[in-house]
Design a protein around this motif. Sequence first.
Motif, short mmCIF file in Angstrom:
data_model
loop_
_atom_site.label_atom_id
_atom_site.label_comp_id
_atom_site.label_asym_id
_atom_site.label_seq_id
_atom_site.Cartn_x
_atom_site.Cartn_y
_atom_site.Cartn_z
N ASP A 563 8.64 84.08 40.10
CA ASP A 563 7.88 82.83 39.98
C ASP A 563 6.39 83.13 39.81
N GLU A 564 5.90 84.13 40.56
CA GLU A 564 4.48 84.47 40.48
C GLU A 564 4.13 85.04 39.10
N GLU A 565 5.02 85.89 38.58
CA GLU A 565 4.75 86.50 37.27
C GLU A 565 4.75 85.48 36.15
N LYS A 566 5.74 84.60 36.16
CA LYS A 566 5.86 83.67 35.03
C LYS A 566 4.70 82.69 34.99
N ASN A 567 4.11 82.41 36.15
CA ASN A 567 3.00 81.45 36.20
C ASN A 567 1.72 82.01 35.60
N VAL A 568 1.63 83.34 35.50
CA VAL A 568 0.41 83.94 34.94
C VAL A 568 0.69 84.66 33.62
N SER A 569 1.90 84.53 33.11
CA SER A 569 2.26 85.23 31.88
C SER A 569 2.33 84.25 30.71
N ALA A 570 2.48 84.84 29.53
CA ALA A 570 2.60 84.02 28.32
C ALA A 570 4.06 83.86 27.90
N ILE A 571 4.99 84.19 28.80
CA ILE A 571 6.39 84.19 28.41
C ILE A 571 6.89 82.79 28.06
N PHE A 572 6.32 81.77 28.70
CA PHE A 572 6.74 80.40 28.41
C PHE A 572 6.47 80.01 26.97
N ASP A 573 5.48 80.67 26.37
CA ASP A 573 5.11 80.33 24.99
C ASP A 573 6.17 80.78 23.99
N ASN A 574 6.99 81.77 24.38
CA ASN A 574 7.86 82.40 23.39
C ASN A 574 9.32 82.58 23.81
N TYR A 575 9.70 82.18 25.03
CA TYR A 575 11.08 82.46 25.43
C TYR A 575 12.09 81.68 24.60
N TYR A 576 11.68 80.55 24.06
CA TYR A 576 12.57 79.77 23.18
C TYR A 576 13.05 80.62 22.00
N ILE A 577 12.13 81.43 21.48
CA ILE A 577 12.46 82.28 20.33
C ILE A 577 13.47 83.34 20.75
N LEU A 578 13.22 83.95 21.91
CA LEU A 578 14.15 84.96 22.42
C LEU A 578 15.54 84.37 22.62
N GLU A 579 15.59 83.18 23.21
CA GLU A 579 16.86 82.53 23.49
C GLU A 579 17.64 82.30 22.20
N THR A 580 16.94 81.92 21.15
CA THR A 580 17.58 81.69 19.86
C THR A 580 18.13 82.99 19.28
N MET A 581 17.38 84.09 19.48
CA MET A 581 17.79 85.37 18.92
C MET A 581 19.07 85.92 19.55
N LEU A 582 19.36 85.52 20.79
CA LEU A 582 20.47 86.13 21.53
C LEU A 582 21.81 85.45 21.29
N THR A 583 21.80 84.25 20.81
CA THR A 583 23.01 83.43 20.83
C THR A 583 24.12 83.99 19.95
N SER A 584 25.35 83.71 20.34
CA SER A 584 26.53 84.20 19.64
C SER A 584 26.66 83.57 18.25
N PRO A 585 27.28 84.28 17.31
CA PRO A 585 27.54 83.67 15.99
C PRO A 585 28.73 82.72 16.02
N TYR A 586 29.34 82.56 17.18
CA TYR A 586 30.51 81.69 17.30
C TYR A 586 30.12 80.34 17.90
N SER A 587 31.01 79.37 17.76
CA SER A 587 30.69 77.99 18.12
C SER A 587 30.51 77.81 19.63
N GLN A 588 29.86 76.71 19.97
CA GLN A 588 29.62 76.33 21.36
C GLN A 588 30.94 76.00 22.07
N MET A 589 31.10 76.50 23.30
CA MET A 589 32.26 76.16 24.13
C MET A 589 32.11 74.74 24.67
N GLU A 590 33.23 73.98 24.67
CA GLU A 590 33.20 72.65 25.26
C GLU A 590 34.08 72.56 26.51
#
Length: 681
Positions: A563-590
Amino acid sequence: MLDILEILDKYNNKPIALYGLGTETERFLSQLGNGISIVGLLDGFKEDGEIYGYPIIPIMETVAKGVSLIIVVARPGSCKAIAKRIGAFCTQNGIALFDVRGKDLLEASNVSFDFENVKGESRQKLCDMIEIAQVVSFDIFDTLVTRKVISYTDIFELMDIRLRDIGIIIPDFPRLRLYSEKKLSQMSAPKLTDIYKFVLKKSGGNFISADELASMEWELDLSTMMAREDVCEIFRKTIADEKKVVITTDSYYTLSQIKTIFDRLGLDKPDEIFVSCEYKTSKMQTLFDILRDRYCGKRLLHVGDDEIADIEKASGYGFDTYRIYSGADLYDSLGGLGLENEIRTLSDRIKAGMFISNIFNSPFWFEEDARRLFINASTQVGYLFCGPMITDFVLWMKQKAKEQGYGQILFCARDGYLPGKLYRNASPDTKSVYFLSSRMTAIRAGMQDNKDIEYVDSMKYFGTPEESLKMRFGISAKDISKIERQKEILLKAGIQREKYKKYIEKLDIQDAQIGIFDFVAKGTTQMYLQKLFRQHMKGFYFLQLEPEFMVDKGLDIEPFYSDEEKNVSAIFDNYYILETMLTSPYSQMEEFDENGDPVFADETRSEKDIKVLDQAQAGITDYFEEYMRLTPESVRIENKMLDEKLMALINQIQIKDEDFMALQIEDPFFGRMTAIADVIG
C-alpha cells in the motif's frame, strides 16, 4: 560542450590529474602534456607506480594535491562508467570532471526522445559511399554485432559470479580482468588466453588454467551477442553485389572465434578478416597500416562505431569513413531516457542492456526530419515496456511462495494465462494450475445471502440494471422486483457452486494450502472462491485495490506493490496496459454446466486484436527467457523503480503498430470499454 584546449586554458597553472593508463593517455601526453600541471595519473585498478613519466596515484590523494580538474582519457562508453565511479567524489571535493573531448561528466544529461541534436548520416548515405568504394571494411562489435549488456565489462562481473559458483575465487576479479587487458594492450593486441595468463600471474594462480578461463568468458560473451540487423542487411547486400568486403576489428578473440560469431548470427563470410590479436597490433597502433598495404591504391571505406579508432584514425590513412552509432551512443545522446539514476546493480545493467540492444538495434535514425524515437511492433511493446515489470513480479511471487511453503498455485483465467506460463518456467517443481475462473464466475457461484448481493451491487456497473443482472449473475429478466431478483441470484448460485465443485474435482488439487494469483483486484474473486475450497488460500497479487474495504473479509493477500509503495509510485498510471497484455487469447469464462465443463462468453475481440496480444505476449516471454538466461539467480534483484521508468516510456516513445493502438481494454464486469490509445500518451 567546450573544446579540450579551452578547458586546459581555463585551468592553466592549476593541478590536474588524468584518469586512464592506456595508449589514449600516452597520445594525450605527447600532444598536450607540455605546459599543464599534471600531478598524477589515476586508474580503476592500479594506485601506485609510474607510467609515461608520471606517478600513478589513488583517487583520495587528489584532494591532498589540490587537484581542481580530472580529465578522463578514454572512449565515450568508458568515460560514462568512470564518471559513475568517481563522480560523487569529485562533486563532494569540488573537482571538475571532463572527458578528453571536452564533455562535462558531472553535468546532468537532458532527456530527449528525438535525435534532432545528434549529427548522423542516413542509411542511403552509407549505401552511396559503398557504391563508390572499391573495398569496404566493417568493424564488428557495436557495428555489426551488439551485446545485451550495457558494457562489455559487465561480462567480467558475470564471469566472477560463474567462477564463484564453481568455487574459484579470484579477489577483485572484474577490475583485475580489465586492468590486465589494458596493460597488455599498451604494447600489443593480446588474445584472451594471454590476458588470462596475466590475470593468473597477478593473482597468484588458482585451480583453473588460462585456457579454461578464456573458454568460459568466450562462451559467456557469445551468449550475449546479437546481430544489428539493419547494418548486417547492408553487409550481406555488399557481399552479394560482389564488392570486396573485409573485417577490420580490435578483438582478443581469435580468427576462428570471429568466424564462429559470423556463423552463430547467420552472417556471410567476408573476403578477409583483420583481427588485432592475430596481427598483434590494434587500429590505434598499426592495424590500418596492414589494411592499407593489402589494398594499396584502392579506394577504401571503413565503417565502424568508435569515433577515434574507426573514424579519426582511419581518416588519417586517407580512408573514407562512415560512423555507425552504437546502441550505447544513441542511448547516451537521449540523456539515458531518464533511466540512469535507477540503474544500480548488475541485474539493472542487464535489464538496461537488453532494452538498449533492442530499441537501438538499428543505428539509422537520421532518415526523417523529426528523428523521433519509435517502435514498429507490438512484440517490442511487450519486450521493452512490460517485460521487466512482469519478470520481477513473477520472480517475486516464486520467492514468496517458496518461503511460505505454497507448493500449488492457481493462476486464475484470464489474467493468469501468461504469468502462469512464466511461473512454470521459473519454478517447474511447483504445481501450477491454469484455473478457469473470473470475477463473474466466482460471484455467480459464491452468492450465499443478501449481504453478498449487496456487496456486488455496491460496485458500479456502467449500464442498465437488466444489463448488470445479465452480465454479473447470468440472469435474463425485466421489471423484476428486488426480492425476486435476490431469490433468482441465490438459487442460481447454489446450482453453480455444485457445478464449480465438479470442475475443481477434476484438477487433482492436493489437500494443502493453495496460492492464488490475481493481477490487480480488491479480492472479490478470492473471497468467493475460498468458499469452494477446504484448504487455506493465499492471494499473491500484483496490486491490491482498496485494501481498506476488504479488511473485514478475512482474506490472506500479499501484493507485489505494498500500500505504501503504490501510493508513491507511478504504477497506477500504467497497470491497465499491463493487465491488457496478460490476458488469455481465449474467451471470458461465465459459468459451468452440469458436467463441470466451462461455459464461455462470446468472444468480443477480433482475430486481429488477439494476434496483436499474442505478439505482445511473445515479446514479454522473450524478455523473461533472455533475462533468466543472462542473469545468474544470485543477482536477480527486483527494482520496481527501474521497471516503472521503463514501462512509463510507453507514453513517450511513439508506437507505429496501428493494430496495437486500436486495441480496446475490456472490463465486462463494470461494463466499460477503454481505447488503449486513451490510456497511452
